[in-house]
Design a protein around this motif. Structure first.
Motif, PDB file in Angstrom:
ATOM      1  N   VAL A  46     -12.125 -11.559  40.047  1.00 20.76           N
ATOM      2  CA  VAL A  46     -12.007 -12.985  39.796  1.00 20.76           C
ATOM      3  C   VAL A  46     -13.132 -13.406  38.869  1.00 20.76           C
ATOM      4  O   VAL A  46     -14.312 -13.211  39.184  1.00 20.76           O
ATOM      5  CB  VAL A  46     -12.065 -13.811  41.097  1.00 20.76           C
ATOM      6  CG1 VAL A  46     -12.059 -15.310  40.770  1.00 20.76           C
ATOM      7  CG2 VAL A  46     -10.887 -13.479  42.009  1.00 20.76           C
ATOM      8  N   PRO A  48     -14.919 -16.475  37.816  1.00 19.39           N
ATOM      9  CA  PRO A  48     -14.941 -17.828  38.399  1.00 19.39           C
ATOM     10  C   PRO A  48     -14.929 -18.939  37.353  1.00 19.39           C
ATOM     11  O   PRO A  48     -15.435 -18.779  36.239  1.00 19.39           O
ATOM     12  CB  PRO A  48     -16.242 -17.841  39.198  1.00 19.39           C
ATOM     13  CG  PRO A  48     -17.105 -16.808  38.542  1.00 19.39           C
ATOM     14  CD  PRO A  48     -16.175 -15.746  38.038  1.00 19.39           C
ATOM     15  N   LEU A  57     -14.803 -17.719  48.294  1.00 18.96           N
ATOM     16  CA  LEU A  57     -13.863 -16.597  48.204  1.00 18.96           C
ATOM     17  C   LEU A  57     -13.832 -15.816  49.518  1.00 18.96           C
ATOM     18  O   LEU A  57     -12.786 -15.336  49.948  1.00 18.96           O
ATOM     19  CB  LEU A  57     -14.263 -15.681  47.052  1.00 18.96           C
ATOM     20  CG  LEU A  57     -14.143 -16.305  45.645  1.00 18.96           C
ATOM     21  CD1 LEU A  57     -14.851 -15.450  44.613  1.00 18.96           C
ATOM     22  CD2 LEU A  57     -12.692 -16.480  45.270  1.00 18.96           C
ATOM     23  N   MET A  60     -11.391 -17.229  52.074  1.00 17.91           N
ATOM     24  CA  MET A  60      -9.950 -17.222  51.815  1.00 17.91           C
ATOM     25  C   MET A  60      -9.234 -16.455  52.919  1.00 17.91           C
ATOM     26  O   MET A  60      -9.680 -15.383  53.337  1.00 17.91           O
ATOM     27  CB  MET A  60      -9.641 -16.549  50.470  1.00 17.91           C
ATOM     28  CG  MET A  60     -10.133 -17.265  49.253  1.00 17.91           C
ATOM     29  SD  MET A  60      -9.507 -16.490  47.717  1.00 17.91           S
ATOM     30  CE  MET A  60     -10.035 -14.789  47.887  1.00 17.91           C
ATOM     31  N   ILE A  74     -16.873  -8.618  49.254  1.00 18.61           N
ATOM     32  CA  ILE A  74     -16.909  -9.105  47.878  1.00 18.61           C
ATOM     33  C   ILE A  74     -18.256  -8.729  47.280  1.00 18.61           C
ATOM     34  O   ILE A  74     -19.295  -8.884  47.932  1.00 18.61           O
ATOM     35  CB  ILE A  74     -16.714 -10.639  47.806  1.00 18.61           C
ATOM     36  CG1 ILE A  74     -15.368 -11.039  48.430  1.00 18.61           C
ATOM     37  CG2 ILE A  74     -16.795 -11.134  46.362  1.00 18.61           C
ATOM     38  CD1 ILE A  74     -15.150 -12.548  48.487  1.00 18.61           C
ATOM     39  N   TYR A  89     -16.549 -11.611  40.261  1.00 20.48           N
ATOM     40  CA  TYR A  89     -16.427 -11.158  41.640  1.00 20.48           C
ATOM     41  C   TYR A  89     -15.389 -10.041  41.726  1.00 20.48           C
ATOM     42  O   TYR A  89     -14.321 -10.117  41.109  1.00 20.48           O
ATOM     43  CB  TYR A  89     -15.991 -12.318  42.547  1.00 20.48           C
ATOM     44  CG  TYR A  89     -17.027 -13.406  42.695  1.00 20.48           C
ATOM     45  CD1 TYR A  89     -18.247 -13.153  43.310  1.00 20.48           C
ATOM     46  CD2 TYR A  89     -16.777 -14.690  42.230  1.00 20.48           C
ATOM     47  CE1 TYR A  89     -19.204 -14.146  43.464  1.00 20.48           C
ATOM     48  CE2 TYR A  89     -17.722 -15.702  42.367  1.00 20.48           C
ATOM     49  CZ  TYR A  89     -18.934 -15.426  42.985  1.00 20.48           C
ATOM     50  OH  TYR A  89     -19.865 -16.411  43.125  1.00 20.48           O
ATOM     51  N   ILE A  91     -13.138  -8.368  44.594  1.00 22.68           N
ATOM     52  CA  ILE A  91     -12.680  -8.672  45.945  1.00 22.68           C
ATOM     53  C   ILE A  91     -11.910  -7.477  46.508  1.00 22.68           C
ATOM     54  O   ILE A  91     -10.881  -7.072  45.953  1.00 22.68           O
ATOM     55  CB  ILE A  91     -11.793  -9.931  45.949  1.00 22.68           C
ATOM     56  CG1 ILE A  91     -12.591 -11.123  45.407  1.00 22.68           C
ATOM     57  CG2 ILE A  91     -11.257 -10.215  47.337  1.00 22.68           C
ATOM     58  CD1 ILE A  91     -11.802 -12.385  45.287  1.00 22.68           C
ATOM     59  N   ALA A 106      -6.875 -16.966  45.320  1.00 19.05           N
ATOM     60  CA  ALA A 106      -8.032 -16.916  44.430  1.00 19.05           C
ATOM     61  C   ALA A 106      -7.813 -17.644  43.115  1.00 19.05           C
ATOM     62  O   ALA A 106      -8.777 -17.971  42.410  1.00 19.05           O
ATOM     63  CB  ALA A 106      -8.406 -15.458  44.153  1.00 19.05           C
ATOM     64  N   PHE A 109      -9.875 -20.646  42.206  1.00 19.73           N
ATOM     65  CA  PHE A 109     -11.315 -20.483  42.020  1.00 19.73           C
ATOM     66  C   PHE A 109     -11.666 -19.816  40.691  1.00 19.73           C
ATOM     67  O   PHE A 109     -12.819 -19.872  40.249  1.00 19.73           O
ATOM     68  CB  PHE A 109     -11.901 -19.643  43.159  1.00 19.73           C
ATOM     69  CG  PHE A 109     -11.703 -20.243  44.514  1.00 19.73           C
ATOM     70  CD1 PHE A 109     -12.315 -21.438  44.861  1.00 19.73           C
ATOM     71  CD2 PHE A 109     -10.896 -19.608  45.451  1.00 19.73           C
ATOM     72  CE1 PHE A 109     -12.128 -21.990  46.127  1.00 19.73           C
ATOM     73  CE2 PHE A 109     -10.698 -20.157  46.701  1.00 19.73           C
ATOM     74  CZ  PHE A 109     -11.317 -21.358  47.042  1.00 19.73           C
TER      75      PHE A 109
END
Length: 799
Positions: A46, A48, A57, A60, A74, A89, A91, A106, A109
């Motif tokens: 991700v 951001p 995150l 979630m 993460i 990130y 995840i 996600a 974000f």
């Protein structure tokens, strides 16, 4: 325990609520093996939107089937986004199936990346493995009953190998009971399954009315032979789904996968896909559609004939609609069995011709061979880019963005008519060379030009920075360099050497992939889509071909036709063409940042008024045809054969009168009902549902009639039909599926309850004469003359 062998495929299973990677392999003796890895975790990235705390995150979650799905962990990692260093990130999830749920959460974000990579492919990328390449592993032995050996290893290593894996390949083909034409798996049994392997050819036949024992025998054969690769011709679209339906009817588990499971069925676009766990299932029909040029109607017989695997006149040829009659008649059954043998022998022969290229693509793009065999060129490029992106620390972009059209290559209109002593010249790898020369890459597009850039592309003005070298540029330079080294090595080798063939396939694979990069940047579905790259590359291409034309004119050459990266030239005032073209090529290389080669020298060549439509006789006596009706699929076979012979007579014998006589004789044979029915069948594909067509086209009406008679006519089906006489005012009203007819004699078509008459006038007026006049019209011949009246032209006036 140590293992050394070859990697075929990678998948996973869930054990104790954790993914367990399975690497399907063969060792150097050809014995099957599975390497397990229980340490690899699914993840995605991700990027951001601004300052997004990790805690958002981490929190979630979504409940699915009574189970709470949330990130396992993460971390923050350094990556590049179009060459720009960023932090993002990463995840991790519990299972691969959790990724789609967390991906959707996600999205609010940040920009989600690499969430659509299959878990097995993710493993190949991260572990730097090579499908169809060497692999070494060391670890604890694992007892398994579905492979020769098992091993637990968390650090397998790819090994470069020049030899080929010892694979067991099995081809198969089915024949069904089909009294209604197209067989229906809910009603019609399988009567024959023909098989060919590395070791034997076998025909399995039904021994009861239901085909239950035949299916069981087929499953047992697969288990006993234990092939690494299963091939067929349209088995994904027909044979596997049919066998599956019949097995369900008999409540038989179709356990043909290596781990004892049944095939998995899916779809990609119009194509059906079948996956066999632990085995590579490769549909040679899908391969031929993409990789075999020169055959428009890609039936098994046509492709086998074209590639020299089995000539049409050397095999048993039957109408599909007659199969049930041959099965029912014991005197004819032997001929049907030979027909089935010829089918499977052709299929196996095609595998020998087509699989080596698929294996090399698997090694290059780092996806299993059955995956790459079903991919278009764009997807192959993207898979290769994904593998290289990990090495460079580049994030794979999200697919999307507004797609715009752009101008392609430049065309010098053809000078129509016949020309003698013509050279066709090609720019070698024009677009890859341009992209390397001007550092054209999605990450080098210069918007404000506040850094040092290459000159703006002609007409479009796009600039690309000089430094650092772009992501695409580095890849292309490496590919071009690798191919150049292979070609130098090939030049020193004997063409009869087995290693020569393998190296030649490798360099061709690199060429195909390299040439696809330009088109990929302008492909609507590309993750690395960047219109500026495609637009600038084609603009430079147009600029250089115009410059080459100027050089040719100055040296006394006349450009008869040019298209994108090729020129057809002849001498204006006589002289030795080879000498002038050699000097021309040398001059082009001096003045332009491109290479150029002679593609062909033509003794005579015929251009129509349209681009990409010509036919020529080379100095080696070969006839080359491009873009004329003879290569299109909506003409019957007789029309294509007629035009091929007209072209041959014109180019080789320079005798248009003889060509006219040939056309007249063929027309007479059609009117007298002397032409075999298979020469008159028209084939066209249903690109959408029958009900979605606004106008009543002939193949759509034939498809409707096929459905009424319980014949298959789904999206993607090739509809084969003929035109009969009748009161219908439109052509579509007289289009009937050929499989409904059991006999054709003296112009009469016999169906189950009615007799029809072939519309000979349609075939003469709409098929034969148009294709003949496409050539003969340039020599003054007319439709009236071909029908028996008129004045003949002469050839001399067209040189």
């Amino acid at each position: 325990m140590k293992f050394r062998g070859w990697l075929l495929d990678v998948d996973y299973e869930v054990v104790n609520n954790r993914p367990l990677i399975r690497m399907w392999c063969v060792d150097d003796t050809g014995r099957s093996a599975v390497i397990f890895d229980d340490s690899f975790e699914p993840y995605f990235y991700v990027v951001p939107y601004g300052d997004v705390p990790m805690s958002q995150l981490q929190n979630m979650s979504e409940e699915v089937g009574g189970e709470l799905i949330r990130p396992v962990k993460i971390d923050i990692v350094d990556r590049k986004n179009f060459g720009v260093p960023i932090k993002c990130y990463r995840i991790f999830t519990q299972l691969p199936r959790d990724v789609p749920y967390l991906r959707e959460l996600a999205l609010k974000f940040g920009d989600v990346r690499e969430a659509d990579i299959l878990f097995g492919v993710r493993y190949i990328i991260d572990k730097r493995l090579i499908p169809m390449g060497g692999i070494e592993a060391e670890g604890e032995p694992v007892p398994i009953d579905y492979a020769g050996s098992g091993l637990l290893c968390r650090s397998p290593k790819a090994v470069a190998r020049e030899d080929e894996p010892p694979l067991k390949i099995m081809a198969f083909d089915c024949e069904m009971w089909n009294p209604r034409g197209m067989p229906d798996p809910k009603k019609d049994p399988i009567v024959i399954i023909s098989i060919k392997t590395n070791d034997e050819e076998k025909v399995l036949t039904a021994t009861d009315e239901s085909d239950k024992s035949l299916i069981k025998e087929f499953i047992q054969y697969v288990k006993d032979y234990d092939p690494d690769i299963i091939v067929g011709y349209n088995q994904d679209g027909f044979d596997w789904p049919y066998i599956s339906e019949r097995a369900k009817k008999h409540k038989i588990k179709l356990s043909v996968c290596r781990d004892g499971t049944s095939p998995m069925f899916g779809r990609g676009g119009l194509q059906r896909k079948t996956k066999l766990i632990g085995r590579l299932n490769i549909d040679l029909f899908q391969v031929a559609q993409r990789d075999v040029d020169g055959v428009k109607i890609k039936t098994l017989e046509n492709v086998a004939d074209f590639l020299g695997v089995m000539k049409k006149d050397e095999r048993v040829n039957l109408f599909a609609a007659d199969i049930y009659q041959y099965w029912a008649d014991e005197e004819k059954r032997g001929e049907l069995i030979q027909y089935a043998k010829d089918d499977v022998s052709s299929t196996y022969g095609l595998s020998e011709e087509l699989l080596p290229l698929q294996f090399e693509f698997a090694r290059m793009v780092h996806e299993p061979a059955d995956n790459v065999s079903k991919m278009g060129r764009g997807r192959q490029v993207e898979s290769y880019l994904a593998y290289i992106a990990y090495e460079y620390g580049e994030l794979i972009p999200s697919r999307g963005g507004e797609v715009e059209t752009y101008l392609g290559g430049f065309v010098f209109p053809p000078v129509k008519g016949i020309h003698k002593n013509v050279a066709s010249l090609d720019f070698s790898a024009m677009y890859p060379s341009i992209m390397i020369t001007y550092n054209i890459s999605p990450d080098t597009v210069c918007k404000d030009c506040n850094v040092e850039c290459y000159p703006p592309a002609p007409e479009v003005g796009h600039c690309f920075r000089k430094e650092p070298e772009g992501f695409f540029t580095r890849i292309l330079r490496s590919l071009v360099s690798h191919r150049s080294a292979l070609k130098k090595k090939l030049a020193l080798m004997d063409k009869k050497d087995r290693d020569y063939k393998m190296l030649d396939i490798r360099q061709k694979t690199i060429k195909i992939l390299t040439n696809a990069f330009y088109g990929y940047t302008g492909w609507a579905q590309a993750k690395w889509y960047r219109r500026e790259c495609a637009e600038a590359t084609s603009a430079w291409g147009r600029y250089f071909i115009k410059k080459a034309n100027d050089i040719a004119q100055a040296m006394g050459l006349e450009v008869l036709y040019g298209d994108t990266d090729s020129l057809f030239v002849t001498l204006k005032d006589g002289g030795r063409l080879p000498d002038i073209t050699s000097a021309f090529i040398k001059k082009v290389k001096e003045e332009l940042p491109l290479d150029m080669d002679v593609d062909n020298i033509y003794r005579s060549i015929f251009f129509t008024e349209s681009k990409k439509r010509y036919a020529g006789l080379t100095s080696k006596g070969e006839i080359v045809v491009r873009g004329l009706e003879v290569r299109r699929g909506d003409w019957c076979e007789l029309a294509k054969e007629l035009q091929s012979e007209v072209i041959r007579i014109i180019l080789e014998e320079e005798n248009p009168e003889k060509a006219v006589k040939f056309v007249k004789d063929t027309i007479s044979e059609v009117k007298e009902g002397m032409v075999p029915l298979d020469k008159l069948v028209i084939h066209k594909t249903l690109t959408k549902g029958v009900e979605s067509y606004e106008s009543a086209q002939a193949h759509v009406k034939a498809a409707e009639r096929a459905r009424e008679m319980d014949m298959s006519a789904s999206v993607g089906s090739k509809i084969s039909y003929v035109i009969v006489k009748g009161p219908g005012g439109t052509l579509s009203e007289r289009a009937y599926p050929v499989d409904m007819f059991s006999k054709f004699k003296d112009g009469k078509l016999y169906a189950k309850d009615k007799t029809y008459e072939l519309d000979a006038e349609y075939y003469v007026d709409k098929q034969l004469i148009p294709t003949a006049l496409r050539i003969l019209g340039y020599f003054g011949h007319t439709e009236d003359e071909l029908k028996g009246k008129g004045v003949q032209g002469t050839l001399a006036q067209f040189f």
